[in-house]
Structure formats: structure tokens, C-alpha cells
Design a protein around this motif. Structure first.
Motif, PDB file in Angstrom:
ATOM      1  N   ARG A  12      -9.623 -47.048  47.287  1.00 51.95           N
ATOM      2  CA  ARG A  12     -10.871 -47.584  46.351  1.00 51.95           C
ATOM      3  C   ARG A  12     -10.964 -49.014  46.413  1.00 51.95           C
ATOM      4  N   ILE A  15     -12.669 -50.013  49.664  1.00 48.14           N
ATOM      5  CA  ILE A  15     -13.840 -49.861  49.928  1.00 48.14           C
ATOM      6  C   ILE A  15     -14.659 -50.581  49.080  1.00 48.14           C
ATOM      7  N   CYS A  90     -16.861 -44.967  52.630  1.00 47.94           N
ATOM      8  CA  CYS A  90     -16.514 -44.133  51.108  1.00 47.94           C
ATOM      9  C   CYS A  90     -16.422 -42.742  51.267  1.00 47.94           C
ATOM     10  N   LYS A 100     -16.626 -41.505  44.443  1.00 48.92           N
ATOM     11  CA  LYS A 100     -17.430 -41.698  45.500  1.00 48.92           C
ATOM     12  C   LYS A 100     -19.029 -41.587  45.178  1.00 48.92           C
TER      13      LYS A 100
END
Length: 146
Positions: A12, A15, A90, A100
Motif C-alpha cells: 500500500r 502505491i 492498485c 483498493k
């Protein structure tokens, strides 16, 4: 797509860094090869353990996987759709499903109303479907045949 393997299951935090790096580097909604290289340097190089000499190779992989758009004309520089790239990375990341959904909602809520209008929703679906079909072409062909 085997070329996309290094970019699968990113955490995460990467991203989020990726999105921020694209915002800082890109001059528009399309990414040039040099901008993709800068994004890789800023947020992916250390995690993926990419030597500086190999950044061009990773950039070329992203361009081939995401089918850099040369439809603008032969004199125009080829571009990769930044929303398609971010949304796809993602989707194939290690983020939880709720993370997401939240990330993608924020990515496409351009007017920051807390709602997606029909244009934002259309762009979100187009970007997600187009990008995921590029990183998993055999899966998309199988579902079309069925």
C-alpha cells in the motif's frame, strides 16, 4: 503478462508513493518514458532493488505492457495513461480490497465531492478494465470467449 511481474503485489505504501510521484513528475495525464523513469527512481527503485543502469529496462517494460499510445501521430512522443497505470497497479497490489476501493475512489473523485459522477465512474471503469486486461491478457481473452 510476465513483464508486469515485478510490479505485482506492491505494498500500500508504494502505491500511495506511486500516485504522489506521478503527480509530481507528470506534466499531464500521459506519462512519457522519461517521466516513468523518474517515477521508478522516486518510489520503486529501492523496493524492487533496481540498479540505476536498469531503470530504462523497467520503464520499457511498463511501456510495452501498458501499450504506450502512439495514436497521436508519429511526431508526438509516446505516452502511457497515468490513471490506467496507477489504477492497475492498485488492483494488482497487496492492498486489502477495502483499501483498493478507497484508493480508486479518491483517485477518480476529481472534483472532491465524495461522490463519483458519471464521467468519473466511466473513466475509472475504462482505466481499470483496460489496464488489468493488459497485465493479464490470457485471463481477459478467456473471459471474452466464455
Amino acid at each position: 503478462e510476465l513483464g508486469a511481474l515485478p510490479f505485482i503485489n506492491l505494498p500500500r505504501s508504494l502505491i500511495l508513493d506511486l500516485r504522489q510521484s506521478v503527480y509530481e513528475v507528470a506534466e499531464g495525464y500521459g506519462l512519457t518514458n522519461e517521466e516513468v523513469q523518474s517515477v521508478i527512481r522516486l518510489c520503486l527503485r529501492e523496493y524492487l532493488r533496481i540498479p540505476e543502469a536498469n531503470i530504462d529496462e523497467y520503464s520499457e517494460v511498463l511501456f510495452s505492457v501498458f501499450g504506450a499510445d502512439s495514436s497521436a501521430g508519429s511526431n508526438e512522443e509516446m505516452l502511457v495513461d497515468s490513471f490506467e497505470l496507477i489504477a492497475t497497479l492498485c488492483i494488482v497490489s497487496a492492498m486489502q480490497t477495502d483499501e483498493k476501493v478507497s484508493f480508486l475512489f479518491d483517485l477518480f473523485d476529481f472534483n472532491e465531492t465524495g461522490e463519483l459522477n458519471v464521467n468519473e465512474m466511466t473513466l475509472a471503469f475504462r482505466s481499470i478494465v483496460s489496464g488489468t486486461s493488459k497485465v493479464s491478457p490470457s485471463l481477459s481473452r478467456a473471459s471474452i470467449k466464455d
